[in-house]
Design a protein around this motif. Structure first.
Motif, short mmCIF file in Angstrom:
data_model
loop_
_atom_site.label_atom_id
_atom_site.label_comp_id
_atom_site.label_asym_id
_atom_site.label_seq_id
_atom_site.Cartn_x
_atom_site.Cartn_y
_atom_site.Cartn_z
N VAL A 131 2.03 1.16 4.74
CA VAL A 131 3.07 2.20 4.75
C VAL A 131 3.77 2.23 3.40
O VAL A 131 4.00 1.18 2.78
N ALA A 132 4.14 3.42 2.97
CA ALA A 132 4.95 3.55 1.75
C ALA A 132 5.83 4.79 1.82
O ALA A 132 5.38 5.86 2.23
N GLY A 167 11.57 12.30 1.17
CA GLY A 167 11.09 13.16 2.25
C GLY A 167 9.59 13.15 2.40
O GLY A 167 9.04 13.97 3.14
N ALA A 168 8.92 12.22 1.71
CA ALA A 168 7.47 12.07 1.83
C ALA A 168 7.14 10.59 1.98
O ALA A 168 7.72 9.75 1.30
N ALA A 169 6.23 10.28 2.88
CA ALA A 169 5.77 8.92 3.09
C ALA A 169 4.36 8.98 3.67
O ALA A 169 3.94 10.03 4.20
N TRP A 170 3.63 7.89 3.57
CA TRP A 170 2.25 7.85 4.06
C TRP A 170 1.97 6.54 4.76
O TRP A 170 2.61 5.52 4.48
N LYS A 197 -8.40 -15.59 9.95
CA LYS A 197 -8.55 -16.83 10.72
C LYS A 197 -7.89 -16.75 12.08
O LYS A 197 -8.43 -17.24 13.08
N THR A 198 -6.71 -16.12 12.15
CA THR A 198 -5.92 -16.11 13.39
C THR A 198 -6.15 -14.87 14.24
O THR A 198 -5.83 -14.85 15.42
N GLY A 199 -6.69 -13.81 13.63
CA GLY A 199 -6.87 -12.56 14.36
C GLY A 199 -5.62 -11.70 14.44
O GLY A 199 -5.61 -10.67 15.13
N ALA A 200 -4.55 -12.08 13.74
CA ALA A 200 -3.32 -11.29 13.75
C ALA A 200 -3.53 -9.98 13.00
O ALA A 200 -4.23 -9.93 11.99
N ARG A 201 -2.92 -8.91 13.51
CA ARG A 201 -2.95 -7.63 12.81
C ARG A 201 -1.95 -7.67 11.67
O ARG A 201 -0.96 -8.43 11.71
N VAL A 202 -2.15 -6.82 10.65
CA VAL A 202 -1.31 -6.85 9.45
C VAL A 202 -0.79 -5.46 9.13
O VAL A 202 -1.57 -4.50 9.00
N LEU A 203 0.52 -5.34 9.02
CA LEU A 203 1.17 -4.12 8.54
C LEU A 203 1.85 -4.44 7.22
O LEU A 203 2.72 -5.32 7.17
N LEU A 204 1.46 -3.75 6.18
CA LEU A 204 2.03 -3.95 4.85
C LEU A 204 2.89 -2.75 4.47
O LEU A 204 2.45 -1.61 4.58
N ASP A 205 4.09 -3.02 3.99
CA ASP A 205 4.95 -1.99 3.42
C ASP A 205 4.86 -2.12 1.91
O ASP A 205 5.25 -3.15 1.34
#
Length: 344
Positions: free
Chosen positions: A187-188, A199-202, A160-168
């Protein structure tokens, strides 16, 4: 030794610290042990680890419901969040949950010199507060207390707002079913519920959000052909999300490949049901309401905290409370141990 979902784990009763350090299954332990032995006798060549990086990337993509071509491999959550934070335009208005884990909030706060403004609101208020913001960054499951964000409400508000979303999803992936191709960035870090070595993340990147990111840590491993990107210009990065890769931590990727490939075959709905049942059972035994999360946060006296530790319960102190996490290898015996220690 415990058995769960077709795997074995060398972990005893009372280990409830998965939100801090997840326990690998024995197959992953053997894989890392063998890799250490090969290292010790000089039996490795660098390119041999590429297959583990690929396997881990593919499995992570499956766990969050995206295509593997849209996944970048890094070393920590904050490093990947930092790529997004350093890439947003000057003056970006960022919305986060109050008391969010700082590996998610600090990278954006560190951009204040460019006019990036970060606003905190309560977790439940995020969807209704998105209007007037350019980006919302939130942990799907909060580290401090296990509170779960309303993903559907967040998705609707973003549309609705056009905001971008970053999820951890560091505190969610591994026990919660996830299908997140709609998010701009996911992100995780791997060493908690995903049961991998640290030492690993994606980071999964929605294709239309990839070109917005500047590969600030561009390196040879981010090349279209890493082994032909070792020396000299011109810049020749991968066309896919691999352009954001960091050179891998080899032993971590070995363990990650083993753990994530197994997890990607497990029924996550069943894992969620199992983990939440145990957590809510503990809350019920303490006369507290269910919360629908695998993480329990308790306000305990010093005497109760000592009693838990004395009984052999492994937990963590977060935000002034005792945090317990119930994963797929936990059982009712863990619940009973806590209740006995607290005399309930």
């Amino acid at each position: 030794m415990r058995s769960a979902f077709g795997a074995t784990f060398d972990v005893g009763v009372g280990y409830l610290n998965s939100p801090s350090i997840g326990i690998p299954n024995t197959d992953a332990v053997v894989a890392v042990r063998d890799a250490v032995h090969r290292w010790a006798v000089g039996a490795n060549s660098p390119s041999e680890f590429d297959v583990h990086v690929r396997r881990a990337r593919d499995a992570f993509a499956s766990l969050v419901g995206v295509d593997a071509a849209n996944v970048a491999a890094g070393v920590s959550g904050s490093q990947l969040v930092g790529i997004v934070a350093a890439s947003v335009p000057d003056g970006t208005r960022v919305l986060i949950a109050r008391n969010e884990f700082t590996s998610l909030s600090f990278p954006f706060a560190a951009q204040a010199h460019r006019g990036v403004k970060v606003t905190e609101v309560g977790l439940v208020d995020l969807p209704s507060s998105m209007d007037g913001h350019d980006l919302v960054a939130v942990s799907v499951v909060q580290s401090a207390d296990g509170a779960v964000v309303d993903l559907e409400a967040l998705r609707e508000a973003a549309a609705k707002t056009g905001a971008r979303v970053l999820l951890d999803v560091t505190q969610a992936a591994g026990w919660m079913p996830l299908h997140l191709p709609w998010a701009d960035w996911v992100v995780a870090a791997a060493y908690k519920w995903l049961l991998c070595p640290r030492g690993a993340a994606w980071m999964a990147v929605r294709p239309d959000a990839l070109d917005e990111l500047v590969p600030h840590a561009a390196n040879w491993y981010a090349g279209e052909d890493p082994w032909d990107s070792i020396y000299g210009l011109p810049l020749r990065l991968a066309a896919s999300a691999r352009r954001l890769d960091l050179s891998p931590v080899w032993l971590s990727q070995v363990g990650a490949a083993a753990s994530l490939e197994w997890l990607s075959t497990v029924d996550m709905e069943a894992v969620r049901a199992h983990s939440v049942r145990l957590a809510d059972s503990l809350l019920g035994g303490l006369g507290l309401p269910s919360r629908g999360s695998a993480i329990v946060s308790l306000a305990l006296s010093e005497d109760d905290s000592r009693a838990l530790a004395g009984a052999g319960v492994r937990s963590a102190s977060r935000a002034g409370r005792t945090r317990l996490g119930f994963h797929l290898y936990n059982t009712d015996d863990d619940v009973e141990l806590v209740l006995r220690a607290l005399k309930h």
